[in-house]
Write a protein that holds these residues in place. Sequence first.
Motif, mmCIF file in Angstrom:
data_model
loop_
_atom_site.group_PDB
_atom_site.id
_atom_site.type_symbol
_atom_site.label_atom_id
_atom_site.label_comp_id
_atom_site.label_asym_id
_atom_site.label_seq_id
_atom_site.Cartn_x
_atom_site.Cartn_y
_atom_site.Cartn_z
ATOM 1 N N ASP A 4 2.675 38.048 44.037
ATOM 2 C CA ASP A 4 1.675 37.029 43.746
ATOM 3 C C ASP A 4 2.274 35.912 42.887
ATOM 4 O OD1 ASP A 4 -0.509 35.591 42.796
ATOM 5 O OD2 ASP A 4 -1.707 37.369 42.357
ATOM 6 N N PRO A 5 2.382 34.688 43.413
ATOM 7 C CA PRO A 5 2.934 33.580 42.621
ATOM 8 C C PRO A 5 2.153 33.334 41.331
ATOM 9 C CG PRO A 5 2.517 32.887 44.903
ATOM 10 C CD PRO A 5 1.993 34.273 44.754
ATOM 11 N N ASN A 6 0.835 33.565 41.371
ATOM 12 C CA ASN A 6 0.032 33.396 40.148
ATOM 13 C C ASN A 6 0.436 34.400 39.074
ATOM 14 O OD1 ASN A 6 -1.497 31.258 41.208
ATOM 15 N ND2 ASN A 6 -2.865 32.696 42.228
ATOM 16 N N LEU A 7 0.825 35.597 39.494
ATOM 17 C CA LEU A 7 1.284 36.599 38.539
ATOM 18 C C LEU A 7 2.581 36.142 37.880
ATOM 19 C CD1 LEU A 7 1.341 39.368 37.139
ATOM 20 C CD2 LEU A 7 2.530 40.227 39.177
ATOM 21 N N TYR A 8 3.521 35.645 38.676
ATOM 22 C CA TYR A 8 4.799 35.201 38.109
ATOM 23 C C TYR A 8 4.587 34.062 37.121
ATOM 24 C CZ TYR A 8 6.826 38.187 41.678
ATOM 25 O OH TYR A 8 7.155 39.267 42.462
ATOM 26 N N LEU A 9 3.675 33.163 37.419
ATOM 27 C CA LEU A 9 3.353 32.070 36.499
ATOM 28 C C LEU A 9 2.710 32.617 35.223
ATOM 29 C CD1 LEU A 9 3.274 29.021 36.009
ATOM 30 C CD2 LEU A 9 1.076 28.965 37.202
ATOM 31 N N PHE A 10 1.814 33.569 35.366
ATOM 32 C CA PHE A 10 1.151 34.203 34.220
ATOM 33 C C PHE A 10 2.192 34.850 33.306
ATOM 34 C CE2 PHE A 10 -1.444 37.347 32.011
ATOM 35 C CZ PHE A 10 -2.654 36.698 31.821
ATOM 36 N N LEU A 11 3.121 35.621 33.903
ATOM 37 C CA LEU A 11 4.169 36.281 33.114
ATOM 38 C C LEU A 11 5.079 35.251 32.446
ATOM 39 C CD1 LEU A 11 5.113 39.212 35.537
ATOM 40 C CD2 LEU A 11 3.683 39.332 33.481
ATOM 41 N N GLU A 12 5.408 34.212 33.172
ATOM 42 C CA GLU A 12 6.265 33.147 32.605
ATOM 43 C C GLU A 12 5.586 32.491 31.411
ATOM 44 O OE1 GLU A 12 7.618 28.782 34.099
ATOM 45 O OE2 GLU A 12 8.010 30.424 35.513
ATOM 46 N N ASN A 13 4.299 32.205 31.528
ATOM 47 C CA ASN A 13 3.559 31.591 30.420
ATOM 48 C C ASN A 13 3.525 32.483 29.191
ATOM 49 O OD1 ASN A 13 3.062 29.247 31.836
ATOM 50 N ND2 ASN A 13 1.062 29.901 32.573
ATOM 51 N N LEU A 14 3.557 33.798 29.415
ATOM 52 C CA LEU A 14 3.588 34.741 28.293
ATOM 53 C C LEU A 14 5.013 35.028 27.807
ATOM 54 C CD1 LEU A 14 0.944 37.379 29.487
ATOM 55 C CD2 LEU A 14 0.691 35.714 27.630
ATOM 56 N N LYS A 15 5.996 34.420 28.483
ATOM 57 C CA LYS A 15 7.415 34.643 28.175
ATOM 58 C C LYS A 15 7.795 36.120 28.343
ATOM 59 C CE LYS A 15 7.847 30.603 25.142
ATOM 60 N NZ LYS A 15 7.124 29.785 26.015
ATOM 61 N N ASP A 145 5.959 44.414 26.410
ATOM 62 C CA ASP A 145 5.508 43.252 27.170
ATOM 63 C C ASP A 145 4.308 43.600 28.046
ATOM 64 O OD1 ASP A 145 7.259 41.363 26.135
ATOM 65 O OD2 ASP A 145 8.787 41.749 27.661
ATOM 66 N N PHE A 146 4.251 44.839 28.520
ATOM 67 C CA PHE A 146 3.088 45.259 29.282
ATOM 68 C C PHE A 146 1.842 45.208 28.393
ATOM 69 C CE2 PHE A 146 0.276 48.805 30.662
ATOM 70 C CZ PHE A 146 -0.259 48.153 31.763
ATOM 71 N N ILE A 147 1.963 45.658 27.154
ATOM 72 C CA ILE A 147 0.833 45.604 26.208
ATOM 73 C C ILE A 147 0.458 44.143 25.947
ATOM 74 C CG2 ILE A 147 0.051 46.172 23.855
ATOM 75 C CD1 ILE A 147 0.366 48.570 25.883
ATOM 76 N N LYS A 148 1.454 43.288 25.817
ATOM 77 C CA LYS A 148 1.211 41.852 25.651
ATOM 78 C C LYS A 148 0.423 41.318 26.858
ATOM 79 C CE LYS A 148 4.103 37.788 24.721
ATOM 80 N NZ LYS A 148 5.526 37.381 24.646
ATOM 81 N N PHE A 149 0.806 41.742 28.066
ATOM 82 C CA PHE A 149 0.098 41.355 29.279
ATOM 83 C C PHE A 149 -1.355 41.838 29.216
ATOM 84 C CE2 PHE A 149 -1.543 42.733 33.384
ATOM 85 C CZ PHE A 149 -1.505 41.559 34.117
ATOM 86 N N MET A 150 -1.549 43.113 28.864
ATOM 87 C CA MET A 150 -2.897 43.678 28.809
ATOM 88 C C MET A 150 -3.758 42.923 27.794
ATOM 89 S SD MET A 150 -3.206 45.946 31.135
ATOM 90 C CE MET A 150 -4.818 46.528 30.609
ATOM 91 N N ASP A 151 -3.196 42.597 26.653
ATOM 92 C CA ASP A 151 -3.945 41.842 25.652
ATOM 93 C C ASP A 151 -4.322 40.460 26.185
ATOM 94 O OD1 ASP A 151 -3.820 43.955 23.844
ATOM 95 O OD2 ASP A 151 -2.067 43.136 22.791
#
Length: 164
Positions: A4-15, A145-151
């Motif tokens: 999902d390109p939106n996922l990659y953008l989301f992860l990038e925004n969270l560094k 980073d997974f916890i960061k994603f969940m938050d």
Amino acid sequence: MNGDPNLYLFLENLKIKFQYIEHPPAPTIEIAKQYWDSHDATHCKNLFMRNHKGNKHYLILLPCDSNLAIRDLEQQLKQGKLTFASEERLMKHLKLTPGSVTPFGLINDVANHVIVFIDEQIQQSEYVSFHPNLNTASLIIRKTDFIKFMDAVGNPYFFINLSR
């Protein structure tokens, strides 16, 4: 990259950095395991379930070799009998298809409807892996980073003892 390109953008925004592993479709743990052998991460089994009324939905994450103690979970939640949610419910809440269930689908749950239960064994992991909303790849990320994603996605999540 598959997924999902939106996922990659989301992860990038969270560094959030990740290791990308492309592989043939892997709709089951048994199939996926053959592509994970050389990677040092806790590979996860992800189950999308609902309560008996169908008004609550749960995403359950366990290490891939664990089995869910479903009756124990039912007793903990006090929501009655839990069943696997339908393909339609999976699409409605996470925009995912069967065989591609992943917590990364939570980026599509803008109402934060889905409650996430994570097996406490995963807390001991340095790295975890999940499909990037499509089962033709896997992403390995640090557990922190997974916890960061969940938050960041905002869905309620809890670490509990889920497996036998």
